[in-house]
Design a protein around this motif. Structure first.
Motif, short mmCIF file in Angstrom:
data_model
loop_
_atom_site.label_atom_id
_atom_site.label_comp_id
_atom_site.label_asym_id
_atom_site.label_seq_id
_atom_site.Cartn_x
_atom_site.Cartn_y
_atom_site.Cartn_z
N ASP A 80 0.83 -1.21 0.00
CA ASP A 80 0.00 0.00 0.00
C ASP A 80 0.86 1.26 0.00
N LEU A 94 -2.42 11.82 3.67
CA LEU A 94 -3.31 11.34 2.63
C LEU A 94 -4.66 12.06 2.64
N LYS A 95 -5.21 12.27 3.82
CA LYS A 95 -6.53 12.89 3.92
C LYS A 95 -6.53 14.30 3.34
N LYS A 98 -6.12 14.30 -0.50
CA LYS A 98 -7.35 13.97 -1.23
C LYS A 98 -8.25 15.20 -1.39
N THR A 103 -8.94 13.38 -7.61
CA THR A 103 -8.66 12.19 -8.44
C THR A 103 -7.62 11.27 -7.79
N ASP A 105 -7.73 9.18 -5.29
CA ASP A 105 -8.21 7.82 -5.05
C ASP A 105 -8.08 6.96 -6.30
N VAL A 108 -4.34 6.12 -7.10
CA VAL A 108 -3.82 5.08 -6.22
C VAL A 108 -4.39 3.72 -6.61
N ARG A 109 -5.69 3.67 -6.84
CA ARG A 109 -6.32 2.41 -7.25
C ARG A 109 -5.73 1.89 -8.55
N THR A 127 -7.08 -1.29 2.74
CA THR A 127 -7.12 -0.29 3.81
C THR A 127 -6.48 -0.89 5.05
N ASN A 135 -4.66 4.11 3.23
CA ASN A 135 -5.86 3.68 2.53
C ASN A 135 -5.66 3.76 1.03
N CYS A 136 -5.65 2.61 0.38
CA CYS A 136 -5.57 2.55 -1.08
C CYS A 136 -6.91 2.18 -1.70
N GLY A 137 -7.95 2.19 -0.90
CA GLY A 137 -9.28 1.95 -1.42
C GLY A 137 -9.68 0.50 -1.47
#
Length: 296
Positions: A80, A94-95, A98, A103, A105, A108-109, A127, A135-137
């Motif tokens: 991750d 990260l929060k 974002k 974009t 999320d 990362v995905r 996560t 958190n990578c979703g």
């Protein structure tokens, strides 16, 4: 990366075990998994996906785009963190990142899908909570597997064995052997069913025709690189693939699965080999727009 697949698929896997334990149940002393109401044997989808992951890891040896996310001795948050490093943020920031880049999320995905074959195939929950929200979703994969169930009820056997490996010095002074136990199924043929969504492949993970070919190869060989005395003699005997000529499909999956019939040639004798079964596909019952391929 190649273009995502454009056709929906369903498939049936037939595999067997001889004098082995295909999937031990930790809630029952590691005995072969059994449906207590019917006596049919079970093998979990998690077990089958583990075999597929192991084959891809062995065949591709971490080649670019074909790494495995869920693997032995590799913490998930290590992978991750690679994705966050790729987009230039850390877990603690990260929060806020974002909020500045909506974009993020997706970036990362997409990084995780492009680099890890099993995420691109089966999806993953990415996560973890280490030093903040790493958190990578969550990705819903296009390939899904059912539990495998034996064609006939099974009779697991407990076999007593003699061990010469003595555990302690004190035990070694008073005895030369110890008794142990193994659980086996003398023979069973199992059936698992799977689904592949071209829609999810296009919208989410990018699962491609090359990925699909590797999946078929991995299924056919998933026990060949994973033999052990505990699992006995296991092999994939047949892979039946239904291909729709559209992305969303031409018929419900259950109608295709119903065309595959597996029956014992001699109902009065216990099966002890794959040759004791007859496997047929009713091609005449296939709906329009669906073709069937059998691999063995």
């Amino acid at each position: 990366m190649s273009e995502p697949i454009k056709n929906r698929y369903e498939f049936v896997i037939l595999f067997d075990v001889e004098n082995g334990n295909p999937n031990g149940d930790p809630d029952a002393g590691n005995m072969p998994r059994v449906d207590p109401e019917t006596g049919y044997g079970l093998v979990t989808d998690v077990c089958l996906k583990r075999k597929i992951r192991n084959y891809v890891e062995t065949a591709k040896e971490d080649a670019t785009g074909y790494r495995i996310y869920i693997k032995n001795s590799v913490p998930l948050n290590r992978s991750d963190a690679e994705a966050l490093a790729y987009v230039g943020v850390d877990a603690k920031g990260l929060k806020d990142a974002k909020k500045k880049d909506p974009t993020l999320d997706v970036k990362v995905r997409d990084f995780m899908c492009q680099n890890f074959y099993d995420i691109r195939t089966f999806g993953a929950v990415m996560t973890t909570f280490v030093s903040g929200n790493l958190n990578c979703g969550q990705v819903r994969g296009p390939v899904q597997l059912s539990f495998a169930r034996s064609v006939d009820p099974i009779v697991p056997q407990e076999v007593t064995i003699t061990r010469v490996a003595i555990t302690t010095e004190a035990d070694a002074e008073r005895k030369g052997t110890e008794m142990g136990r193994k659980y086996i199924v003398p023979y069973a043929l199992y059936r698992a069913e799977g689904y592949i969504s071209a829609n999810l492949a296009r919208k989410t993970t990018g699962f491609s025709e090359e990925d699909l070919s590797l999946l078929w190869e991995a299924i056919l060989n998933m026990f060949e690189t994973d033999h052990s005395a505990t699992r006995g003699k296991m092999a994939v005997r047949k892979l039946i693939i239904f291909k729709h000529d559209t992305e969303l499909g031409c018929a419900p999956a259950y109608k295709l699965f119903d065309t595959v019939q597996v029956s014992r040639k001699n109902p009065d004798a216990p099966a002890r080999a794959y040759g004791d079964y007859a496997v047929t596909v009713d091609a005449a019952a296939l709906p329009a727009g669906v073709t069937c391929t059998e691999l063995a």
